[in-house]
Enzyme design. Structure first.
Site, mmCIF file in Angstrom:
data_model
loop_
_atom_site.group_PDB
_atom_site.id
_atom_site.type_symbol
_atom_site.label_atom_id
_atom_site.label_comp_id
_atom_site.label_asym_id
_atom_site.label_seq_id
_atom_site.Cartn_x
_atom_site.Cartn_y
_atom_site.Cartn_z
ATOM 1 N N GLY A 156 38.745 47.045 37.644
ATOM 2 C CA GLY A 156 39.864 46.976 38.576
ATOM 3 C C GLY A 156 41.180 47.084 37.814
ATOM 4 C CB CYS A 169 62.850 27.034 49.573
ATOM 5 S SG CYS A 169 64.281 27.954 50.130
HETATM 6 N N1 LLP Z 1 33.718 42.680 39.938
HETATM 7 C C1 LLP Z 1 33.746 41.442 40.464
HETATM 8 C C2 LLP Z 1 32.523 40.905 41.043
HETATM 9 C C3 LLP Z 1 34.946 40.707 40.452
HETATM 10 O O1 LLP Z 1 34.955 39.476 40.972
HETATM 11 C C4 LLP Z 1 36.114 41.262 39.895
HETATM 12 C C5 LLP Z 1 37.375 40.521 39.885
HETATM 13 C C6 LLP Z 1 36.047 42.571 39.369
HETATM 14 C C7 LLP Z 1 34.828 43.242 39.398
HETATM 15 C C8 LLP Z 1 37.230 43.275 38.787
HETATM 16 O O2 LLP Z 1 37.687 42.640 37.633
HETATM 17 P P1 LLP Z 1 38.826 43.326 36.752
HETATM 18 O O3 LLP Z 1 38.229 44.581 36.125
HETATM 19 O O4 LLP Z 1 39.965 43.653 37.622
HETATM 20 O O5 LLP Z 1 39.162 42.302 35.741
HETATM 21 N N2 LLP Z 1 43.744 37.736 41.018
HETATM 22 C C9 LLP Z 1 43.430 37.609 39.611
HETATM 23 C C10 LLP Z 1 42.214 38.396 39.226
HETATM 24 C C11 LLP Z 1 40.969 38.014 40.009
HETATM 25 C C12 LLP Z 1 39.767 38.820 39.631
HETATM 26 C C13 LLP Z 1 38.661 38.576 40.578
HETATM 27 N N3 LLP Z 1 37.483 39.334 40.357
HETATM 28 C C14 LLP Z 1 44.643 38.043 38.789
HETATM 29 O O6 LLP Z 1 45.672 38.373 39.372
HETATM 30 O O7 LLP Z 1 44.594 37.986 37.563
#
Ligand code: LLP
Length: 419
Positions: A277, A343
């Site tokens: 992602g 706020c």
């Molecule tokens: N696959 C699963 C099952 C996941 O739970 C996630 C992310 C991904 C793939 C993708 O991971 P990435 O390649 O993006 O690291 N909101 C948080 C990040 C939460 C990630 C949740 N799961 C932030 O802003 O850092």
């Protein structure tokens, strides 16, 4: 590398200047670069060149914008989805149902049923209970659902606690020590085609060692399952690769990740699924904002911008660092507290940050906002939702409208008995 650069002293996204977007669309606004998305998609795919059989399923949660998904679908990417809403987006963007993987601990009956009807490629089952429910639904429909069992490998990903997913007490997957018997019981259900295993240990990983440890544990599990007579054809290695947020920060490069994966998975004889992602979308977007005013502080001045924690939640939620730069830097610097108008003190992007000298009315960007940016927005303080723009060379399109606070209010009503 991204395509947000100064040209003649003015920051551009590819060939479109930020002041032009600010003028025509207003601020705050998320700005994505198609060339950067495509570049990241290509680099990640090429890094996995030594993996013979694979599906790269973009983690929709990181940036679910339809136009962004369309770009990635055209790059041959599938999708990792975690809700019915994300599944609908992936399908609407043109991703083949067979290239969609459905993860998540709380898939509802309706979501499972809709995903079966849509013919999605794989369910990553996160509990025996979920598997039993899916089996029942699939049997009723006279089909078999292709499934992988998500395991919790109990490794410390070494990232922020709120985005770690592979430690024993996290809610994700089944404990790896119980995985073989659970897999065996689920494989006995007529509605399921238990064909693989899945793992995802966390996000923004700055070190490959925890991933390698998790993959090693998965290899042992695959051997154990095969020894027990199961046919394992798919292994989902999740996402998690970190990106640089700070200048000079050097998380593992996709090429290093790819080499490690190729080495560790050699001889597994499965189709590998990846769920990146952030590494695709993170540095393909910025949040463009305007300075409302600069207020004297006890130590440093407060640069108050028109973006806030409701638009970009990561600093407030995780203490995350986002680079902050002027759109037309004059060469002078300042030390400032960068805050939004909301706020609460949590609405702080940075304290005591060295940044370009800024005054009221100036434009600036928060970088690395293409992943987990717009998608985590809320309407707190009755602020609207920020629009999103996709740049392509010297043209751009508004790919998500600004949703004004008034439109959100329009969905509410005061009941007759309060009038
Ligand atoms: N696959 C699963 C099952 C996941 O739970 C996630 C992310 C991904 C793939 C993708 O991971 P990435 O390649 O993006 O690291 N909101 C948080 C990040 C939460 C990630 C949740 N799961 C932030 O802003 O850092």
């Amino acid at each position: 590398m991204d395509h947000f650069e100064l040209k003649n002293g003015v920051m551009h996204a590819e060939d479109v200047s930020m002041p032009r977007i600010a003028e025509e669309v207003g601020t705050p606004v998320y700005v994505y670069s198609r060339a950067t998305l495509e570049r990241h998609a290509r680099v990640f795919r090429e890094a996995l060149g030594d993996v013979p059989d694979k599906l790269i399923a973009f983690a929709v949660k990181s940036n679910p914008n339809l136009a962004v998904l369309r770009v990635l679908s055209q790059q041959g990417y599938g999708a990792d989805v975690v809700s019915g809403g994300e599944m609908r987006r992936a399908l609407a963007a043109g991703m083949a149902p067979g290239d969609i993987v459905f993860s998540g601990v709380g898939k509802t009956r309706v979501e499972l049923s809709d995903a079966l009807d849509a013919g999605i490629g794989q369910f990553n089952i996160e509990s025996e209970e979920e598997g039993a429910e899916l089996a029942e639904l699939a049997t009723d429909k006279g089909i078999r659902a292709a499934c992988a069992l998500r395991v919790n490998p109990d490794v410390d990903a070494g990232t922020h606690d709120k985005i770690s997913t592979g430690k024993a007490d996290n809610k994700f997957g089944v404990p790896i020590r119980d995985a073989a018997p659970i897999f065996g019981r689920l494989a006995g259900l007529a509605g399921l085609n238990m064909r693989g295993v899945a793992v995802h240990i966390g996000s923004q990983l700055g070190d490959l060692a925890p991933l390698e440890a998790a993959f090693g544990k998965l290899a042992a599990l695959v051997r154990e399952l095969r020894d027990a007579g199961h046919t394992i054809t798919h292994v989902d290695l999740g996402g998690g690769l970190g990106v640089p947020y700070m200048r000079g920060e050097k998380p593992p490069a996709p090429a290093e990740y790819g080499a490690m994966v190729a080495r560790v998975t050699k001889g597994w004889d499965v189709k590998l699924i990846f769920e990146p992602g952030r590494v695709i979308a993170g540095n393909a977007g910025v949040l463009l904002t305007r300075v409302v005013r600069v207020k004297r502080g006890i130590n440093d001045p407060f640069v108050i911008v028109d973006a806030a924690m409701n638009d970009l939640a990561r600093p407030a939620l995780y203490g995350a660092y986002h680079d902050f730069a002027a759109v037309e830097p004059g060469g002078d610097a300042m030390r400032a507290n960068i805050v939004g108008p909301i706020c609460e003190t949590g609405d702080t992007f940075a304290m005591g940050r060295e940044c370009d000298l800024l005054a009221a009315g100036d434009l600036a960007v928060f970088r690395t906002a293409g992943a987990y940016g717009a998608t985590m927005a809320s309407s707190y303080n009755s602020r609207g939702f920020v629009p999103e723009v996709l740049v392509d060379g010297d043209r751009y399109a508004v790919v998500a409208d600004r949703i004004e606070a008034g439109a959100i209010m329009d969905a509410e009503r005061v009941p007759q008995w309060l009038l």
